[in-house]
Design a protein around this motif. Structure first.
Motif: not given
Lengths: 322, 533
Positions: B196, B200-201, B204, B207-208, B491
């Protein structure tokens, strides 16, 4: 904290310091050869005089002889100090053990510290002596030094000043004090033996090399503008309370770390390790350069080394052994 | 606003799309309901990925690999080149589970672990289920991981399994099945957390575009559960994680979890027992230990009780445990309940203790201990998957349809020699999901499973999703990391994620937290905040 982990922290500190010292010493020697008064022929009798002292400083002359006989060629010596995993004091071997210790205490280190140690290891193990010679030994050594700085910087910024960090510092500063003592001892010995026959310039060159191998040349110059004399160098590297590689400074930092672990608030030592280190600190505080030279620098430095050893043992007795 | 990637007409497939050569081959595909038609929950992800070129994707994969190497998220390969350290491959295409789907899985897993804990408590005490003949007595008492030494022993809070990793697969219709339970010391949760972090790195923006439920409360939940077990009723019990040491292949996970919980990572040699107490050797002298999260198998825990040749454990530990002066998580002897033979009885176990039907079905299982079923197995070795009762990591298995006659004969002999120890199942056509294949410079379908991590304390909680393992070798059904498997970020989408993935307005943080922290006793009720937009 766990005794095993305290032990590992202590050794991580030691290894990082040892690696930096080795990088500095070999780097300086390698480059002082290039512009030095020695002929740079690949003639063993000459190179022996060149690399012998470094082997003496690291205390590895016998091990080197076992591995390479008397062939102190540039390549062999560089290999021995950098990538030779058969030599426990080689840079790659020390980093590998620092990382092994780091793995064992991974949950104590910040992720950033471990990552730094790990990348350091992965980088160092990619090198071979031929690569070092083919590129530039200086950039290799510089990389090693910078990695040590980075590790200490990350530690400073991400690790609480707790017991674990104090053990790391103890290892680091004790190692530094010992290394400075050894460098000075070996070099001073050689220079004295040789007398002034080779004339002043060579000595000047040699003393400069001593200062450079502990990263003290520029600072020394600022403090002593009237030139380099053996007494001044001794005074600077043994008794100066402010320069980070002087024995006095290193022992003071080690003492502070150790006292902080012990936690005594009234200044009374709580164990043998504290008594020993504070006694050494007191000598370094109150002795003068003249006292030391009168007693003889060599016996003095030898005592410093064995006292450092004893302090290490006493720490282990007080905190690490069950 | 993000640049819209989906056009009115559908996805704009550039000529170099990573999906260009993607085929479904008749399997249930997690992302696609039909060729080129992504399921609604995958639409946004699909659109974003379809807009990437192979170089871009490969570069991100390299970033992920570098991160893992630099962080030392590796395991040591034995037998190969000395000290070879390998990363477990991460496939950067996430696997998505909708909220409703997850709710069903969660309910089924909670039911299952409740029953298994009751089963363990029963077989180590009154043995009612054996007396009532629901599970044959000899299967239990002769099971390799049944610990008769602990018959009648009281364990803290009567809980045996505190941490469970249960493997699920989906069949060709997309239905979920329980493949196996891991009730001893399941590993892999660090990969859930690291994957995770990585995603996210590296991506990114994803995740928006998608509302993904958080997983990072796992370690705090685990720590509070472990503290709950402490035999001493004190404010700050000493909890440690016991690891076999840095040469263990899961060592990174041990260190990572200990670090995240802020507890000491101990090895056997750091502990000793005296006066029926476990002590830890610290720089301040001995310190009493209350709870041990042990990542060492039963056999190695205590040379005085189990294997005398083991130096990984702590001599005398089990006496202290039996006296109730230290808690172990998981308890000793839980392995009997994840024995693959006992697995076949779990639906009956659920019925027996809870009087409920199993919400999540087992894969149909033949027991070679039963003569009639054994005959069936022996006649159909070329069609079945044969597993030995107590092996893990994809070892000791026969994949019938992909096996040679010689391998089948070898297993026939093994089964006849030791019928208690084998089961067989039809080969489930397990689902596939797109995975990046560097040599193909694009995505191909690969088989996956799902391992959620269930924590049992005062309540039962499961972090949303879990570890999706993927068999990266073409055609392979074996997802184990020791057999060339990798993993994916998993997810679970928030309930009110809309289908094209664009979030409506701002994200209600409290709402997300409610959903991801949901526990049995805190289940949102109708009209609860979490159901409001």
């Amino acid at each position: 904290m766990l005794s095993r982990e305290a032990d590992s922290m202590f050794w991580i500190g030691r290894y990082i310091e040892r690696v930096e010292a080795t990088a500095r010493i070999v780097d300086v020697q390698y480059h002082s050869e290039l512009e030095g008064a020695f002929p740079t022929a690949h003639d063993n009798s000459v190179t022996g005089a060149l690399w012998g002292p470094i082997l003496a400083i690291s205390g590895d002359a016998d091990r080197f002889a076992k591995e390479f006989g008397s062939d102190q060629s540039e390549r062999n010596v560089l290999h021995f100090f950098t990538c030779d995993l058969a030599n426990p004091n080689a840079i790659a071997a020390c980093i590998s053990r620092a990382r092994e210790n780091g793995r064992g205490v991974r949950e104590m280190l910040s992720s950033e510290m471990y990552e730094c140690l790990n990348i350091f290891y992965l980088d160092v193990t990619k090198w071979t002596v031929d690569k070092i010679l083919a590129s530039s030994p200086h950039s290799y050594f510089n990389g090693v030094k910078n990695a040590c700085h980075l590790f200490r910087g990350i530690t400073d910024r991400t690790m609480p000043t707790d017991e674990a960090r104090r053990f790391l510092e103890c290892g680091m500063y004790l190692e530094r004090a010992e290394k400075t003592a050894r460098i000075l001892d070996v070099k001073y010995h050689i220079l004295l033996e040789r007398g002034n026959d080779d004339g002043f310039p060579l000595d000047q060159h040699q003393w400069t090399a001593v200062l450079k191998s502990v990263g003290a040349f520029e600072a020394f110059r600022k403090a002593h503008r009237f030139g380099i004399t053996p007494a001044k160098v001794v005074s600077y590297l043994v008794l100066n309370p402010d320069f980070p590689s002087s024995i006095c400074y290193a022992i003071r930092r080690a003492e502070r770390a150790l006292r902080s672990i012990g936690g005594s608030t009234n200044g009374v030592p709580v164990n043998r390790a504290e008594r020993l280190i504070s006694r050494l600190m007191s000598d370094l505080t109150f002795l003068t350069t003249e006292d030391i030279l009168e007693e003889g620098l060599h016996p003095f430095l030898e005592t410093v080394q064995s006292r450092c050893n004893e302090i290490g043992n006493a720490i282990s007795e007080a905190y690490l052994r069950y | 606003m993000n640049v819209p990637l989906v056009t009115e007409q559908g996805v704009d497939l550039s000529p170099m799309s990573l999906f260009d050569k993607y085929t479904l081959d008749g399997f249930y595909d997690e992302m696609f309901e039909q060729p080129n038609v992504p399921r609604s929950c995958y639409k946004s992800l699909h659109a974003t990925l379809a807009a990437l070129g192979p170089d871009d994707f490969e570069q991100r994969a390299q970033m992920a690999e570098n991160y893992m190497v630099n962080q030392g998220i590796t395991f040591t390969v034995y037998g190969a080149e000395e000290g070879l350290e390998k990363t477990m491959p991460v496939d950067l295409v996430p696997r998505i589970i909708t909220y409703d789907e997850w709710e069903g899985i969660e309910k089924g897993l909670i039911q299952r672990i409740r029953a298994l804990n009751l089963f363990l408590e029963d077989i180590y005490h009154d043995q009612n289920i054996l007396k009532d003949g629901i599970v044959p007595r000899d299967l239990v008492v002769n099971g390799k991981h049944f610990r008769r030494e602990f018959l009648g022993a009281k364990v803290p809070k009567d809980l045996y399994v505190h941490i469970c990793g249960t493997d699920l697969v989906r069949d060709d219709k997309g239905d979920y099945y329980i493949l196996e339970d891991n009730l001893r010391s399941p590993s892999g949760v660090s990969y859930v957390l690291q994957n995770r972090l990585l995603m996210t790195r590296i991506f990114p923006q994803l995740f928006r575009e998608n509302r993904v439920l958080a997983v990072d409360h796992y370690c705090s939940q685990l720590l509070s559960n472990l503290r709950y077990l402490s035999p001493r009723q004190i404010d700050d019990p000493v909890v440690v994680l016991l690891t076999p040491g840095e040469f263990n292949s899961a060592y990174f996970e041990h260190a990572f979890i200990a670090q995240q919980m802020g507890i000491d990572l101990v090895q056997g040699s750091d502990l000793y027992t005296e006066n029926n107490i476990v002590w830890m050797k610290t720089t301040r002298g001995p310190q009493r230990v209350d709870v041990i999260y042990r990542r060492i198998d039963d056999d190695f825990l205590d040379p005085l009780t189990f294997r005398p040749d083991s130096s990984l454990g702590v001599p005398g530990l089990l006496n202290v445990y039996r006296s109730g002066n230290v808690a172990l998580a998981n308890a000793v002897g839980t392995g009997i309940a994840d024995d693959k033979v006992i697995y076949a009885y779990v639906p009956a176990i659920i019925k027996y203790y809870l009087d409920e039907d199993a919400l999540l079905p087992n894969v149909p299982t033949f027991l070679s201990a039963e003569p009639a079923q054994r005959d069936h197995i022996l006649k159909n070795l070329d069609k079945l998957v044969v597993k030995s009762a107590n092996e893990a990591g994809g070892y000791g298995m026969l994949m019938g349809p992909q096996s040679t006659k010689a391998q089948q004969d070898e297993f026939a002999e093994k089964i006849k020699a030791d019928p208690r120890n084998f089961i067989a199942q039809p080969l489930v056509q397990i689902s596939r999901a797109p995975a990046f294949v560097p040599s193909a410079r694009g995505f191909e379908g690969r088989h996956i499973d799902l391992r959620p991590y269930i924590l049992v304390g005062e309540e039962i909680s499961i972090i949303p999703g879990g570890l999706t393992r993927v068999a990266l070798q073409k055609g392979s059904y074996v997802v184990n990391s020791s057999q060339g498997g990798g993993s994916k970020d998993t997810w679970v989408l928030a309930r009110n994620s809309n289908t094209n993935g664009q979030t409506n307005g701002s994200i209600d943080v409290e709402d997300l937290r409610m959903q991801s922290n949901k526990q049995v006793k805190q289940r949102p009720i109708e009209g609860d905040k979490s159901q409001q937009e």
